[in-house]
Every structure is written in C-alpha cells, then in structure tokens.
Design a protein around this motif. Sequence first.
Motif, short mmCIF file in Angstrom:
data_model
loop_
_atom_site.label_atom_id
_atom_site.label_comp_id
_atom_site.label_asym_id
_atom_site.label_seq_id
_atom_site.Cartn_x
_atom_site.Cartn_y
_atom_site.Cartn_z
N SER A 81 -66.59 53.78 24.78
CA SER A 81 -67.20 52.73 25.57
C SER A 81 -66.51 52.66 26.94
O SER A 81 -65.47 53.30 27.15
CB SER A 81 -67.05 51.38 24.86
OG SER A 81 -65.68 51.00 24.83
N ILE A 82 -67.07 51.88 27.84
CA ILE A 82 -66.46 51.71 29.15
C ILE A 82 -65.05 51.14 29.01
O ILE A 82 -64.11 51.56 29.69
CB ILE A 82 -67.32 50.79 30.04
CG1 ILE A 82 -68.66 51.45 30.34
CG2 ILE A 82 -66.60 50.46 31.34
CD1 ILE A 82 -69.62 50.58 31.11
N GLU A 83 -64.90 50.17 28.09
CA GLU A 83 -63.59 49.56 27.87
C GLU A 83 -62.60 50.58 27.31
O GLU A 83 -61.43 50.62 27.71
CB GLU A 83 -63.73 48.37 26.90
CG GLU A 83 -64.45 47.17 27.46
CD GLU A 83 -65.96 47.31 27.42
OE1 GLU A 83 -66.47 48.34 26.87
OE2 GLU A 83 -66.65 46.40 27.92
N ARG A 95 -62.63 53.82 27.74
CA ARG A 95 -62.27 54.76 28.79
C ARG A 95 -61.22 54.16 29.72
O ARG A 95 -60.30 54.85 30.17
CB ARG A 95 -63.51 55.17 29.58
CG ARG A 95 -64.52 55.96 28.76
CD ARG A 95 -65.67 56.47 29.60
NE ARG A 95 -66.74 56.98 28.76
CZ ARG A 95 -67.73 57.74 29.20
NH1 ARG A 95 -67.79 58.07 30.48
NH2 ARG A 95 -68.67 58.16 28.38
N ALA A 96 -61.37 52.87 30.00
CA ALA A 96 -60.39 52.19 30.84
C ALA A 96 -59.03 52.14 30.13
O ALA A 96 -57.98 52.36 30.74
CB ALA A 96 -60.87 50.78 31.18
#
Length: 234
Positions: free
Chosen positions: A84-86, A88-89
């Motif tokens: 998810s974007i989270e 990846r961060a």
Amino acid sequence: MLKLYGFGKAFSMVDASPFVVKVDLFLKLAAIEYQFIADFNALKKSPKNKLPFIEDKGKKIGDSAFILKYLTEKYQLTLDDELSIEQRAQANIYSKALDESLYWCLVYSRWVKEDSWPVIKETFFGTLPAPLKWFVPGIVKKDVKKTLYRQGYGRHSESELLSIADEHFSSLAVLLSDKPFFFGEKACSFDAVAYAFLAEFISVDFFNSFNQQARKYDNLVQYCQRIEAQYYPN
C-alpha cells in the motif's frame, strides 16, 4: 549483460558490504540477469568512488539506493506493487534507518572492537605483501575511526552503540513477527535491504557482542536462513 561491482566474498557472505549484498539480492528477487564482478580496484571507475555500482549497457549508476531506483524504473519491476502507499512510505523510512544508523554500528563492530580486529585485518589485508601488511591495516583502521567520530557514532561508548543496534534488531523482529517476509507472504525491495544488514550480523562466520545480540532474535535468524536457502544455497 548488466554488471554489479562489489568487493567480493568475505565472512561466508557474498560480500562484506551490506550495500553490495542489498543490490545483489535485489537483482535476484527481480530475476534480472547480471554478472557479479568482485574487484576492489573498480573503485577507481565508480561514479561515486564507492562500491557497489552497476554498469548497464555502458551506463554507470552508483549508490545502492539510486541503483534500486534505477532498476525499478528501467525494468518496470513489480516487487512493491502489492504494498500500500503507507507500506511503501514505511519501507522507505525503515531503509534509511538501516542505511544511516545500523550501518555505523556494523562499522564499529568490525573496525573498532578489538576482538573483531584480528579477523578484519586478516580478511582484508592478509594477502598484502610486506612491508604493506605492516602499516596499511593500521592506517585504514585509523581513517575509519576518524570517519566514525566525524559522523557522530564514534563519540558513543560501545555499550551505547550496542544499545542502538539492539533497538534496530528488536524493532525489525517486531515488524517481521511470524511473517515469511517483512510485508507479508512475498518478498519486496525492503527485504533486500533488511536481509543485507541483518545477514552481516547474523550469517557471518565470526562472533562479537553485536553479532551475538542480533542472533538472539530467532525470527530474524530464521528469516536470514530462509532467504539464504532460496537465493544463496551454496
């Protein structure tokens, strides 16, 4: 064929540098055909005067983080597509923590700790001819200690640095939990980073307090063994 330049085998690892191992495993995870070239003298032609670097059809890219970014974009890799974007961060922040913090604990554990120095000295300088072997190791060790001091970690005591390293190990153990890989059932680019650093403490064939501390976390040990069974069977 793409070429990866590194230092070469040491301590039962494909390379003594976690940054080289990071790129090596990433290439394996991505199933990119490549040639590994172990050559300390390749530093002279490295674009950043460091190893690793890759050469791809005449183009040279240095620094492991930029190498991974280049490979992902050029070859349109999908290693992180399920994140998810989270996530990846999170992976980005975790990677920086290992690159910029745990790395210096590793450097200290090898180049400054007196009980590790005989192994390091023999591994890196044992084949030097006399009289180079008499003074070069000491010069290099002194330079490393100066670098550590300027960086800041060299100002800490050994117990403080061991505590910092253990914070990384314990955090990684919690993040991994009982999963096969850090973000689930499938390896992603962060696994190349995490394994590279963990293995340099856990899978190496010598012992010091930092190595022993990392080996206290059974799931981290099993994680390294799992990756090695699949990607480094020899």
